[in-house]
Design an enzyme around this catalytic site. Structure first.
Site, PDB file in Angstrom:
ATOM      1  N   SER A   7      11.376  51.361 -53.858  1.00 36.22           N
ATOM      2  CA  SER A   7      12.177  50.182 -53.566  1.00 36.22           C
ATOM      3  C   SER A   7      12.221  49.277 -54.791  1.00 36.22           C
ATOM      4  CB  SER A   7      11.570  49.414 -52.394  1.00 36.22           C
ATOM      5  OG  SER A   7      12.057  48.089 -52.413  1.00 36.22           O
ATOM      6  N   HIS A  32      15.761  53.065 -53.201  1.00 36.63           N
ATOM      7  CA  HIS A  32      15.874  52.217 -52.011  1.00 36.63           C
ATOM      8  C   HIS A  32      16.233  50.802 -52.463  1.00 36.63           C
ATOM      9  CE1 HIS A  32      15.020  51.033 -47.852  1.00 36.63           C
ATOM     10  NE2 HIS A  32      14.418  49.962 -48.350  1.00 36.63           N
ATOM     11  N   ASP A  34      17.128  46.925 -51.372  1.00 33.97           N
ATOM     12  CA  ASP A  34      16.939  45.956 -50.298  1.00 33.97           C
ATOM     13  C   ASP A  34      17.847  44.749 -50.484  1.00 33.97           C
ATOM     14  OD1 ASP A  34      14.691  47.013 -48.671  1.00 33.97           O
ATOM     15  OD2 ASP A  34      13.658  46.970 -50.606  1.00 33.97           O
ATOM     16  N   MET A  36      19.206  41.246 -48.964  1.00 35.56           N
ATOM     17  CA  MET A  36      18.791  40.199 -48.010  1.00 35.56           C
ATOM     18  C   MET A  36      19.722  39.006 -48.103  1.00 35.56           C
ATOM     19  SD  MET A  36      14.736  40.223 -48.765  1.00 35.56           S
ATOM     20  CE  MET A  36      13.822  41.760 -48.903  1.00 35.56           C
ATOM     21  N   HIS A  65      19.482  49.301 -47.806  1.00 32.22           N
ATOM     22  CA  HIS A  65      18.882  48.706 -46.616  1.00 32.22           C
ATOM     23  C   HIS A  65      19.428  47.299 -46.468  1.00 32.22           C
ATOM     24  CE1 HIS A  65      14.777  47.397 -44.631  1.00 32.22           C
ATOM     25  NE2 HIS A  65      15.812  47.288 -43.805  1.00 32.22           N
ATOM     26  N   MET A  67      19.517  43.976 -44.907  1.00 32.67           N
ATOM     27  CA  MET A  67      18.831  42.997 -44.058  1.00 32.67           C
ATOM     28  C   MET A  67      19.733  41.776 -43.992  1.00 32.67           C
ATOM     29  SD  MET A  67      15.035  43.702 -45.486  1.00 32.67           S
ATOM     30  CE  MET A  67      15.659  44.630 -46.880  1.00 32.67           C
ATOM     31  N   MET A 136      10.304  49.791 -39.640  1.00 33.15           N
ATOM     32  CA  MET A 136       9.706  48.775 -40.516  1.00 33.15           C
ATOM     33  C   MET A 136       8.216  48.679 -40.202  1.00 33.15           C
ATOM     34  SD  MET A 136      12.089  47.690 -42.483  1.00 33.15           S
ATOM     35  CE  MET A 136      11.028  46.495 -43.319  1.00 33.15           C
ATOM     36  N   PHE A 142      10.088  40.581 -47.484  1.00 40.63           N
ATOM     37  CA  PHE A 142       9.241  40.468 -48.680  1.00 40.63           C
ATOM     38  C   PHE A 142       8.558  41.793 -48.995  1.00 40.63           C
ATOM     39  CE2 PHE A 142       9.498  36.460 -46.469  1.00 40.63           C
ATOM     40  CZ  PHE A 142       9.906  35.596 -47.476  1.00 40.63           C
ATOM     41  N   GLY A 144       5.197  43.720 -50.871  1.00 42.22           N
ATOM     42  CA  GLY A 144       3.776  43.436 -51.056  1.00 42.22           C
ATOM     43  C   GLY A 144       3.015  42.994 -49.820  1.00 42.22           C
ATOM     44  N   ASP A 174       8.978  51.892 -44.084  1.00 43.43           N
ATOM     45  CA  ASP A 174       9.253  50.867 -45.084  1.00 43.43           C
ATOM     46  C   ASP A 174       8.317  49.663 -44.935  1.00 43.43           C
ATOM     47  OD1 ASP A 174      10.409  49.393 -47.078  1.00 43.43           O
ATOM     48  OD2 ASP A 174      12.303  49.030 -46.028  1.00 43.43           O
TER      49      ASP A 174
HETATM   50  C1  DX5 Z   1      10.905  44.638 -47.091  1.00 49.67           C
HETATM   51  C2  DX5 Z   1      11.726  45.713 -47.737  1.00 49.67           C
HETATM   52  C3  DX5 Z   1      10.936  46.799 -48.355  1.00 49.67           C
HETATM   53  C4  DX5 Z   1      10.032  46.326 -49.473  1.00 49.67           C
HETATM   54  C5  DX5 Z   1       8.798  47.159 -49.430  1.00 49.67           C
HETATM   55  O1  DX5 Z   1      11.731  43.781 -46.397  1.00 49.67           O
HETATM   56  O2  DX5 Z   1      12.576  46.326 -46.787  1.00 49.67           O
HETATM   57  O3  DX5 Z   1      11.735  47.883 -48.778  1.00 49.67           O
HETATM   58  O4  DX5 Z   1      10.619  46.413 -50.729  1.00 49.67           O
HETATM   59  O5  DX5 Z   1       7.918  46.659 -50.352  1.00 49.67           O
HETATM   60  P1  DX5 Z   1       6.409  47.127 -50.399  1.00 49.67           P
HETATM   61  O6  DX5 Z   1       6.403  48.610 -50.581  1.00 49.67           O
HETATM   62  O7  DX5 Z   1       5.855  46.364 -51.544  1.00 49.67           O
HETATM   63  O8  DX5 Z   1       5.794  46.732 -49.068  1.00 49.67           O
HETATM   64 ZN    ZN Z   2      13.658  48.226 -47.402  1.00 53.64          ZN
END
Ligand code: DX5
Ligand code: ZN
Length: 216
Positions: A7, A32, A34, A36, A65, A67, A136, A142, A144, A174
């Site tokens: 990601s 991947h 993301d 948002m 993805h 969101m 999820m 976020f 981390g 994810d």
């Molecule tokens: C969170 C995202 C993830 C995120 C995962 O909303 O959909 O794809 O980047 O990050 P890590 O692998 O750091 O949890």
């Molecule tokens: Zn994601």
């Protein structure tokens, strides 16, 4: 072998071209991405112009993805920007079946993501239309964060639903995926490991991708 989808949310945005080059050369299967909107999730990431530019510098499928609320307004634009798969959120779609049809009519793989509070059983009526499901394992918004352990149960349930119906739907996990928990995630029946921090914050991202790829 699991499909590995790093990601880019955790990558160094000042050096995106280098990160893309690293992923091109690595054993990663997909990128991947993301997106948002600050409404569906309490954060804003990146959008169309970034994806459009990344497309030029990359060689692997884009797993986008979304969101965002009302994803149907942007499906075509993301296709044009270079998306190969679009995943919308169950919780963000009033007419989920229509959204899935729209993605497929644009010749992309269609996926649905479910938040930690959403039971996978709610996908029963649309499962046969899907190419992939994102479970999820953190609350979206976020990178981390810590992996939520109840996810294991959801993977088992969804795997059973797919098997009983004789379908071919990929299960993606994810959030909070690490080299430590990835073997258990695969063991429960997941197909795709999405990993942000684990890959990009590691000393040797290519080696970390290889480790994830070699999980049995
Ligand atoms: C969170 C995202 C993830 C995120 C995962 O909303 O959909 O794809 O980047 O990050 P890590 O692998 O750091 O949890
Ligand atoms: Zn994601």
């Amino acid at each position: 072998m699991p499909i590995v989808a790093p990601s880019l949310l955790a990558s160094d945005f000042l050096h995106l071209a280098d990160e893309a080059k690293m992923l091109n050369e690595s054993e990663a299967d997909w990128y991947h991405l993301d997106v948002m909107d600050g409404r569906f999730v309490p954060n804003i990431s990146f959008g169309l112009p970034v994806i459009e530019q990344l497309r030029v510098a990359t060689t692997k499928p884009f797993d986008v993805h979304l969101m965002i609320e009302e994803p149907e307004k942007f499906t075509e634009a993301f296709k044009k920007a270079g998306a190969d798969h679009i995943i919308v959120h169950y919780e963000a779609c009033r007419n989920l079946h229509r959204n899935i049809q729209q993605i497929k009519s644009l010749d992309m793989k269609a996926g649905v993501a479910v938040n930690p509070h959403t039971p996978v059983e709610l996908l029963e009526s649309v499962l046969c239309e899907l190419d992939q499901v994102i479970i999820m394992s953190v609350n979206p918004g976020f990178g981390g964060q810590h992996f939520i352990p109840q996810t294991f149960q959801k993977i088992r349930q969804l795997r059973k639903m797919i098997r009983e119906r004789g379908l071919h739907v990929l299960i993606e996990i994810d959030g909070g995926v690490t080299t430590e928990n990835a073997p258990a995630i695969i063991h429960e029946g997941a197909d795709v490991l999405i990993a942000g921090s684990t890959v990009f914050k590691s000393a040797d991202p290519k080696a970390t991708i290889r480790t994830l790829k070699n999980i049995k």
